[in-house]
Design an enzyme around this catalytic site. Structure first.
Site, PDB file in Angstrom:
ATOM      1  N   HIS A  93       4.575  -0.788   1.316  1.00 40.16           N
ATOM      2  CA  HIS A  93       2.686  -0.840   1.033  1.00 40.16           C
ATOM      3  C   HIS A  93       2.423  -2.162   2.194  1.00 40.16           C
ATOM      4  O   HIS A  93       2.526  -2.717   2.624  1.00 40.16           O
ATOM      5  CB  HIS A  93       2.091  -1.327  -0.210  1.00 40.16           C
ATOM      6  N   SER A  94       1.104  -0.542   3.460  1.00 39.86           N
ATOM      7  CA  SER A  94       0.486  -1.537   4.051  1.00 39.86           C
ATOM      8  C   SER A  94       1.593  -2.058   5.421  1.00 39.86           C
ATOM      9  O   SER A  94       1.994  -1.524   5.628  1.00 39.86           O
ATOM     10  CB  SER A  94      -0.043  -2.864   3.274  1.00 39.86           C
ATOM     11  N   MET A  95       1.594  -3.006   5.718  1.00 42.01           N
ATOM     12  CA  MET A  95       2.787  -3.877   6.183  1.00 42.01           C
ATOM     13  C   MET A  95       4.332  -3.094   6.165  1.00 42.01           C
ATOM     14  O   MET A  95       4.388  -3.061   7.002  1.00 42.01           O
ATOM     15  CB  MET A  95       2.482  -5.350   6.250  1.00 42.01           C
ATOM     16  N   SER A 121       2.550   3.996   2.306  1.00 41.61           N
ATOM     17  CA  SER A 121       1.545   3.532   1.724  1.00 41.61           C
ATOM     18  C   SER A 121       0.197   2.651   2.517  1.00 41.61           C
ATOM     19  O   SER A 121       0.717   1.881   2.665  1.00 41.61           O
ATOM     20  CB  SER A 121       2.152   2.941  -0.316  1.00 41.61           C
TER      21      SER A 121
END
Length: 253
Positions: A93-95, A121
């Site tokens: 997720h993200s990073m 994500s």
């Protein structure tokens, strides 16, 4: 290196040695392995979930944070080598989505291992660059960013002592991800499933869709109502997508 020697990085909340497939879960900037405890609980025992704990937080808070995505990916790839005895996938997720992509590049290039899937994500594609400088803000500025994205427990945001403990790790992570650059030609063979929120201030639908240019293995995208942490309100749907994709991949192995 033996598997037990990776315990600083790899957490298994519901170990499943008999599972035909492993899912390596990578948190967002400032996040910790425990973010994925609910996912591990739902997917076990069909999937062996490996949750990654980055340095600089929780029980690793005395370690310096890593301020470069390449260094992050190099270190994590080395930690995952003992786990390559079974097929694996990534959920980031993200990073964490970018780390999943970069670790996959290294596994394919240096170890001849093609993961069965990346679940990317809450993050725009690797080459969709935005000039962002959260890592250069003072502490109050970073806290404001965390509040805007709604990804941090309100109890932490209201507790100065805990905040002081976690802010160095958050700043390190933001430094790493905001200085990350990928070229349009950087691709993997691994198929990619993109998950995105329709009101995410950090990722537009077009930027999420651009992940398809970074794989030769095919991609699909699922858009959910919500902002950057849309997955908190759509856990059942997301778990269904992950479970079905991994079950299909396991049947092919």
């Amino acid at each position: 290196m033996k598997k037990q020697e990776t315990s600083l990085w790899v957490r298994r909340y519901h170990a499943s040695d008999e599972s035909p497939i492993q899912l390596v879960c990578l948190p967002h900037a400032g996040g910790s392995a425990s973010f994925y405890f609910p996912m591990s609980q739902v997917l076990a025992p069909a999937v062996d979930v490996l949750s990654v704990q980055y340095p600089g937080r929780q029980d690793r808070r005395d370690e310096p944070g890593i301020v470069d995505i390449g260094a992050y990916a190099d270190a994590l790839t080395g930690q995952l080598v003992p786990w390559l005895d079974r097929p694996l996938a990534f959920f980031g997720h993200s990073m964490g989505a970018i780390l999943a992509f970069e670790v996959t590049r290294r596994l394919e290039r240096d170890h001849g291992v093609t993961p069965v899937r990346i679940f990317a994500s809450g993050r725009r594609s690797p080459s969709s660059f935005r000039h962002e400088t959260v890592h250069l803000r003072d502490d109050d500025g970073i806290v404001a960013e965390m509040r805007e994205l709604s990804g941090t427990d309100a109890k932490i945001l209201g507790n100065e002592e805990i905040l002081r403990m976690v802010l160095p790790a958050i700043r390190s992570d933001y430094t790493a991800i905001e200085n990350y650059r990928a070229a349009p030609e950087d691709v993997v063979r691994t198929p990619i499933t993109v998950l995105t929120g329709d009101a995410d201030p950090r990722t537009s639908r077009e930027e999420a869709d651009a992940w398809k240019a970074h794989t030769t293995g095919g991609s699909d995208m699922h858009c959910f109502p919500g902002g950057h942490f849309f997955l908190a309100n759509h856990q059942e749907q997301i778990m269904k997508i992950v479970s079905e994709e991994l079950a299909a991949a396991a049947r092919k192995e």
